[in-house]
Design an enzyme around this catalytic site. Sequence first.
Site, mmCIF file in Angstrom:
data_model
loop_
_atom_site.group_PDB
_atom_site.id
_atom_site.type_symbol
_atom_site.label_atom_id
_atom_site.label_comp_id
_atom_site.label_asym_id
_atom_site.label_seq_id
_atom_site.Cartn_x
_atom_site.Cartn_y
_atom_site.Cartn_z
ATOM 1 N N GLU A 166 0.785 -1.238 0.000
ATOM 2 C CA GLU A 166 0.000 0.000 0.000
ATOM 3 C C GLU A 166 0.816 1.287 0.000
ATOM 4 O O GLU A 166 0.738 2.097 0.952
ATOM 5 C CB GLU A 166 -0.957 0.003 1.199
ATOM 6 C CG GLU A 166 -1.914 -1.178 1.210
ATOM 7 C CD GLU A 166 -3.036 -1.036 2.244
ATOM 8 O OE1 GLU A 166 -2.888 -0.239 3.185
ATOM 9 O OE2 GLU A 166 -4.065 -1.711 2.095
ATOM 10 N N GLU A 356 -5.705 -8.588 0.686
ATOM 11 C CA GLU A 356 -6.418 -8.223 1.920
ATOM 12 C C GLU A 356 -7.871 -7.913 1.595
ATOM 13 O O GLU A 356 -8.157 -7.284 0.561
ATOM 14 C CB GLU A 356 -5.824 -6.960 2.580
ATOM 15 C CG GLU A 356 -4.456 -7.141 3.167
ATOM 16 C CD GLU A 356 -3.926 -5.870 3.834
ATOM 17 O OE1 GLU A 356 -4.735 -5.019 4.259
ATOM 18 O OE2 GLU A 356 -2.692 -5.747 3.912
HETATM 19 C C1 FCB Z 1 -4.573 -2.143 5.462
HETATM 20 C C2 FCB Z 1 -3.226 -2.589 5.991
HETATM 21 C C3 FCB Z 1 -3.302 -3.691 7.013
HETATM 22 C C4 FCB Z 1 -4.476 -3.518 7.945
HETATM 23 C C5 FCB Z 1 -5.741 -3.279 7.178
HETATM 24 C C6 FCB Z 1 -6.974 -3.141 8.029
HETATM 25 O O1 FCB Z 1 -4.484 -0.825 5.044
HETATM 26 O O2 FCB Z 1 -2.416 -3.043 4.935
HETATM 27 O O3 FCB Z 1 -2.074 -3.735 7.689
HETATM 28 O O4 FCB Z 1 -4.211 -2.526 8.850
HETATM 29 O O5 FCB Z 1 -5.609 -2.150 6.371
#
Ligand code: FCB
Length: 447
Positions: A166, A356
């Site tokens: 990110e 994620e």
């Molecule tokens: C993302 C992050 C991860 C976690 C989630 C909820 O931005 O990569 O580490 O904090 O959000």
Amino acid sequence: MKAKRFPDGFVWGASTSAYQIEGAVDADGRGESIWDRFSRVPGAVGNGDTGDPACDHYNRWRDDVSLMSELGLSGYRFSLAWPRLFPEGTGKPLQAGIDHYDRLIDALLEKGITPLVTLYHWDLPQALQDIGGWRNREVVERFADYASTCFDAFGDRVKDWVTQNEPWIVGVLGHQLGIHAPGEKDLRGTVVAMHHLLLSHGRAVQALRASGSDGRAGVAFSLFPHYPASDRPEDIGASEASDGYVNRWFLDPVLRGSYPEDMRQHYERLIGPLDMIRTGDLDVIGSGSDFIGVNYYSPRLMRADPEREPFGWAVADVPEGEPVTDAGWHIAPSALTDLMLRLHNDYGDISIVITENGGVFNDAPHDARRIEFLRDHLDALHKAIEAGVPVRGYFHWSLMDNFEWAMGYAPRFGLVHVDYETQARTVKDSGRYYAQIARTNELPADE
Ligand code: FCB
């Protein structure tokens, strides 16, 4: 809803990151990271929490791997702590750090769990921040050295690598708004840091190829599908422009080898010449990633707001009646289908891994809302796969409750509950539901 089968070989995983779960910040010669420093700044993190002891995973990894096996996972995404391998960020690697991750990787493979290893999930060695952090171009080369060491040490067993996690969030929260480490508030510094993060991704891809390994490398982006808050032309324009800031600024250089012109102009107007982008950089950044990691949480609804600094647009409120998580994040599974289709249409056949996806639901162990969240997002993902988008795996955020950065331990994202007093782990109902999906490779029919 009918049962939905996923493609053969689809990877069912869960995600974590080192600083959020490991704890043991002083063990075995680990160096200080920018999150150790930042989380101690009064008021920086909710409740004054820090990443120590987090889930004490550094000591409990054996049990945690057994838990993953009980959950039927075929993949596990975790990050290496750079300061455990290079306490000062550079120099000779620390054997204790290598040994630790060696053991973890071996234990995963013994249980048939494929590791997906992130090199940088935000815990920069403080010593490198002291020379300017990601704003200093030299840190790109230190990252490439660190990446090479990891490829040499673990590349015989680890075949899938996420270089950077990110870069937009590192930019906006860490360098523009000062909400994350290193806590800076400087738009020019933000653009410089984000460029260097992208460049470091490209340098790591080159280092992987040079290592002779047959591994694959990608970068994980926080992608927010954009929608205008109304059909007013100003809001449509704001949505397109903000998509440049959040999504295209990262996708275009990595997948097309160029920065988007509209956003270049925005930045030039605000911070002057983009001379941090040197000749040849875009060739490095665009030098052939093997997959793209997508972190998807919520869409962004945009409205024009000409008075609003620095860009003249604003994120609109979640519309009345729409579901939200306990962190107030908009739950919108159909936006995940839109996002997948858009990536495929705009950027071609690049493989996609959902690195994620998840939500804060503070109920445990009976977390019916997380089950519903999972079902609806996997259904949305299945739609995209059926439409021909090459999605190879899904990694839920997160395996277990953990240190949620500036929000501390209060928000709970896990399939597994962690009692921070005793470090006891309890599989939530959602963990059992996910285990069934992982074992059958099928999203079950509604009862
Ligand atoms: C993302 C992050 C991860 C976690 C989630 C909820 O931005 O990569 O580490 O904090 O959000």
